[in-house]
Design an enzyme around this catalytic site. Structure first.
Site, PDB file in Angstrom:
ATOM      1  N   ASP A 134       3.160  -4.357   7.393  1.00  0.00           N
ATOM      2  CA  ASP A 134       1.811  -3.642   7.310  1.00  0.00           C
ATOM      3  C   ASP A 134       0.595  -4.692   7.661  1.00  0.00           C
ATOM      4  O   ASP A 134       0.584  -5.673   6.907  1.00  0.00           O
ATOM      5  CB  ASP A 134       1.730  -3.190   6.003  1.00  0.00           C
ATOM      6  CG  ASP A 134       0.508  -2.307   5.887  1.00  0.00           C
ATOM      7  OD1 ASP A 134      -0.542  -2.547   6.568  1.00  0.00           O
ATOM      8  OD2 ASP A 134       0.125  -1.615   4.736  1.00  0.00           O
ATOM      9  N   GLN A 182      -4.703  -4.975   6.877  1.00  0.00           N
ATOM     10  CA  GLN A 182      -5.614  -5.994   6.523  1.00  0.00           C
ATOM     11  C   GLN A 182      -5.473  -7.315   7.124  1.00  0.00           C
ATOM     12  O   GLN A 182      -6.387  -8.102   7.169  1.00  0.00           O
ATOM     13  CB  GLN A 182      -5.481  -6.265   5.002  1.00  0.00           C
ATOM     14  CG  GLN A 182      -5.492  -5.109   4.055  1.00  0.00           C
ATOM     15  CD  GLN A 182      -7.025  -4.360   4.290  1.00  0.00           C
ATOM     16  OE1 GLN A 182      -7.970  -5.317   4.589  1.00  0.00           O
ATOM     17  NE2 GLN A 182      -7.021  -3.307   3.935  1.00  0.00           N
ATOM     18  N   HIS A 192       1.009  -1.195   0.139  1.00  0.00           N
ATOM     19  CA  HIS A 192      -0.081  -0.163   0.073  1.00  0.00           C
ATOM     20  C   HIS A 192       0.824   1.405   0.186  1.00  0.00           C
ATOM     21  O   HIS A 192       2.052   1.164   0.542  1.00  0.00           O
ATOM     22  CB  HIS A 192      -0.806  -0.067   1.124  1.00  0.00           C
ATOM     23  CG  HIS A 192      -2.000   1.016   1.380  1.00  0.00           C
ATOM     24  ND1 HIS A 192      -1.687   2.210   1.765  1.00  0.00           N
ATOM     25  CD2 HIS A 192      -3.205   0.847   1.278  1.00  0.00           C
ATOM     26  CE1 HIS A 192      -2.770   2.954   1.941  1.00  0.00           C
ATOM     27  NE2 HIS A 192      -3.722   1.986   1.577  1.00  0.00           N
ATOM     28  N   LYS A 202     -10.481  -0.764  10.415  1.00  0.00           N
ATOM     29  CA  LYS A 202     -10.807  -1.881   9.613  1.00  0.00           C
ATOM     30  C   LYS A 202     -11.137  -3.112  10.362  1.00  0.00           C
ATOM     31  O   LYS A 202     -11.308  -3.909   9.820  1.00  0.00           O
ATOM     32  CB  LYS A 202      -9.482  -2.125   8.712  1.00  0.00           C
ATOM     33  CG  LYS A 202      -8.934  -1.009   7.614  1.00  0.00           C
ATOM     34  CD  LYS A 202      -7.759  -1.429   7.039  1.00  0.00           C
ATOM     35  CE  LYS A 202      -7.346  -0.140   6.309  1.00  0.00           C
ATOM     36  NZ  LYS A 202      -8.005   0.316   5.237  1.00  0.00           N
ATOM     37  N   CYS A 252      -4.642   2.563  -3.624  1.00  0.00           N
ATOM     38  CA  CYS A 252      -3.581   2.895  -3.069  1.00  0.00           C
ATOM     39  C   CYS A 252      -2.352   1.859  -3.325  1.00  0.00           C
ATOM     40  O   CYS A 252      -1.307   1.938  -2.404  1.00  0.00           O
ATOM     41  CB  CYS A 252      -3.440   3.205  -1.564  1.00  0.00           C
ATOM     42  SG  CYS A 252      -4.698   4.539  -1.155  1.00  0.00           S
TER      43      CYS A 252
HETATM   44  C1  LIG Z   1      -2.682  -2.666   3.637  1.00  0.00           C
HETATM   45  C2  LIG Z   1      -2.928  -1.271   3.928  1.00  0.00           C
HETATM   46  N1  LIG Z   1      -2.118  -0.651   4.297  1.00  0.00           N
HETATM   47  C3  LIG Z   1      -2.217   0.460   4.880  1.00  0.00           C
HETATM   48  C4  LIG Z   1      -3.354   1.106   4.952  1.00  0.00           C
HETATM   49  C5  LIG Z   1      -3.442   2.506   5.486  1.00  0.00           C
HETATM   50  O1  LIG Z   1      -4.416   2.484   6.626  1.00  0.00           O
HETATM   51  P1  LIG Z   1      -4.723   3.644   7.382  1.00  0.00           P
HETATM   52  O2  LIG Z   1      -5.427   4.667   6.106  1.00  0.00           O
HETATM   53  O3  LIG Z   1      -5.946   3.334   8.243  1.00  0.00           O
HETATM   54  O4  LIG Z   1      -3.687   4.417   7.916  1.00  0.00           O
HETATM   55  C6  LIG Z   1      -4.344   0.490   4.604  1.00  0.00           C
HETATM   56  C7  LIG Z   1      -6.027   0.827   4.478  1.00  0.00           C
HETATM   57  O5  LIG Z   1      -6.312   1.838   3.603  1.00  0.00           O
HETATM   58  C8  LIG Z   1      -4.228  -0.827   4.093  1.00  0.00           C
HETATM   59  O6  LIG Z   1      -5.133  -1.643   3.457  1.00  0.00           O
END
Ligand SMILES: Cc1ncc(COP(=O)(O)O)c(C=O)c1O
Lengths: 147, 409
Positions: free
Chosen positions: B199, B202, B122, B225, B363
């Site tokens: 990360d 998910q 991401h 999430k 993203c």
């Molecule tokens: C795999 C992953 N990493 C990072 C993020 C970023 O998370 P957040 O926007 O809650 O900081 C997301 C969600 O959009 C994600 O799906």
């Protein structure tokens, strides 16, 4: 499974003419001798447009575009290029204003023959998140002629 | 499978209609809906417990602090953290990764060093490393993926030959649902001396996470999430690493003594929690963890996999639909395209049937380039989805096909 026919709003949005411009875009590709070019994108859905114009004596002599994105943005770009050739810059800006009015739901704009094929996009006004798609090439036009 | 209809009754928003249709919410990888238990926990906190934490000398403030610290311990237990003080509350995954890059990264990465990321990452596990590498004159090395959307282990091995200082990757891909072999990747990265940043945005909602078993060094997660409020989340790290790291944000709470020209810092985790924290977020996150634990993460993972598999089976029956990502084991995420219908058009058409999916690059622009698509449509499932939702998705997609001339209207 729900197999009822698509709502009239959707059929109005995705008319044949729009799909035709989407699949067979007019004036697509790089323009030799362009005097103006502007690239814009819509980060939300990744629509991209690179609009290229050849302007001489405040008249748009030729216009082409490179782009990818949803049917609405690409059809709007294709339809727009059809209208712009040999227009003066003020005429082009007036069309952009008309297009924008149609997106705001202005019914007289939606019937204005000056908008040509673009009138098929009138249904977009019912889908607020898609208005940006339809206006993307027009924003590129405005940026280009003002630069 | 879970009794999704019964669970759905716990989620007030899911009773709403959308465009005159039952709401079919299939954008859970973006954010989940919140059960009444979470909403009530937040309201109760403000009704009975609210005060600024770690400061007041009165009972109310002590209760607020206890609630906040209890949430920390609960989250630590939920992911089997090394210790509660290894849990730093953040706004979410993005802030947690930026914290690691801005503190650990700036202290350990120098000119000529390498940071390894993957093409599955991401943007929030990519851009902070780009910024760090640009600042330090370091090299960012992106590991390639296999055709079916898994981290290419042979390229991962090649990247490790550069002896990177940091290796970052997602446990579960938000765009494809790939579940990466996180313990194995961590072992390989540790063998060349790298710190491992996972990360977990998910994975935390969808698989049973055991950080001590995974043995990574840093793990980032987002509350929103996993049924908790937006703006809640955490960095979970090995305490000894946090101890040695310089602070990230300066301000109140993170200090011990403040002199005119310098300060000494609080102990972990407070050293990394400058300013008034999101206590309602932590309290809501604790309630969400209770809710999820009562169901059981193993059952949740099973439920999602069943829905994802059903969706893949039904979507691939439709002529012109391409489903991306691994066959077999995956989290409840299904990314697809349908002929030349742009994903944004698909989302608009599905929305008319009350079916909410995501369209775009998710993203993950480097991944989209490798899949050779500008965007995909993505359906992602959670505990309150069921096979009717999958059928609604497939049925609505057939309508999209009809509008674009793929199937007879
Ligand atoms: C795999 C992953 N990493 C990072 C993020 C970023 O998370 P957040 O926007 O809650 O900081 C997301 C969600 O959009 C994600 O799906």
């Amino acid at each position: 499974m729900d197999t009822s026919p698509p709502e009239p709003r959707l059929s109005a949005l995705y008319q044949e003419l729009i799909l035709d411009h989407y699949r067979r875009p007019r004036n697509k590709g790089a323009l030799e001798g362009a005097t103006h070019s502007v690239s814009l994108n819509n980060p939300l859905c990744g629509d991209e447009i690179d609009l290229q114009l050849r302007v001489a004596d405040a008249v748009i002599r030729d216009v082409r575009f490179i782009g990818r994105g949803c049917s609405i943005s690409q059809a709007s770009a294709s339809m727009m290029t059809q209208l712009l050739k040999d227009r003066t810059v003020p005429q082009a800006l007036a069309l952009a204003a008309r297009m924008s009015a149609m997106m705001q739901g202005d019914e007289s704009a939606a019937k204005d023959k000056a908008l040509g094929d673009l009138r098929a996009l009138a249904g977009v006004s019912k889908f607020p998140v898609r208005i940006k798609c339809a206006l993307l090439p027009w924003n590129a036009l405005t940026d280009a002629v003002k630069s | 499978m879970l009794d999704a209809a019964r669970l759905r009754a716990d989620f007030p928003l899911l009773e709403r209609q959308e465009n005159g249709r039952r709401l079919v919410y299939l954008d859970n990888a973006a954010t989940t809906q919140k059960p009444a238990a979470v909403l009530n926990a937040i309201a109760d906190y403000y009704r009975t417990t609210n005060a600024n934490v770690h400061r007041g000398a009165y009972s109310l403030a002590i209760r607020a602090t206890e609630a906040y610290e209890a949430a920390r311990a609960k989250l630590g237990g939920f992911v089997n953290a090394w210790a509660p003080e290894g849990v730093v509350f953040t706004r979410g995954t993005t802030e947690a990764i930026n914290l690691v890059a801005g503190s650990y990264g700036r202290a350990h990465v120098g000119r000529g060093d390498t940071v390894v990321v993957t093409a599955l990452d991401h943007h929030s596990n990519l851009v902070p490393w780009q910024i760090l590498c640009q600042e330090k004159g370091a090299t960012l090395r992106m590991v390639e993926i296999t055709e079916d959307g898994r981290i290419d282990l042979s390229d991962f091995g090649t990247a490790l030959e550069r002896r990177p200082k940091i290796v970052a990757f997602p446990y579960v891909s938000n765009a494809l649902g790939t579940v990466n072999p996180t313990a194995q990747l961590t072992r390989l990265a540790h063998a060349v001396g790298a710190a491992v940043v996972v990360d977990g945005a998910q994975s935390t909602p969808h698989v049973k996470v055991d950080l001590q078993a995974l043995d990574c060094d840093f793990y980032a997660l987002s509350g929103h999430k996993m049924l908790a409020p937006m703006g809640s989340g955490a960095l979970v790290a090995k305490p000894e690493l946090l101890e040695a790291m310089p602070p990230y944000h300066g301000g109140g709470e993170m200090i011990s003594r403040v002199f005119d020209d310098h300060s000494t810092y609080n102990k972990i985790p407070h050293k990394f929690e400058a300013g008034t924290p999101n206590v309602e977020g932590a309290v809501g996150l604790a309630a969400a963890i209770d809710y999820l634990s009562a169901i059981g993460l193993e059952r949740i993972a099973e439920h999602e996999q069943a829905l994802a598999q059903a969706a893949i089976d039904q979507l691939t029956q439709i002529d012109g639909v391409t489903v991306y990502g691994p066959r077999g084991h995956r989290a409840g995420v299904v990314s697809f395209t349908y002929g030349d219908i742009h994903p944004h058009d698909i989302a608009t058409i599905l929305d008319q049937d009350g079916v909410c999916i995501r369209a775009g690059h998710h993203c993950t622009q480097p991944l989209m380039r490798r899949l050779n698509v500008p965007a995909t449509a993505r359906a992602s499932f959670y505990i309150y989805n069921d096979l009717d939702d999958v059928a609604a998705l497939a049925g609505s997609l057939v309508k999209a096909g009809a509008l674009f001339g793929y199937v007879p209207a």
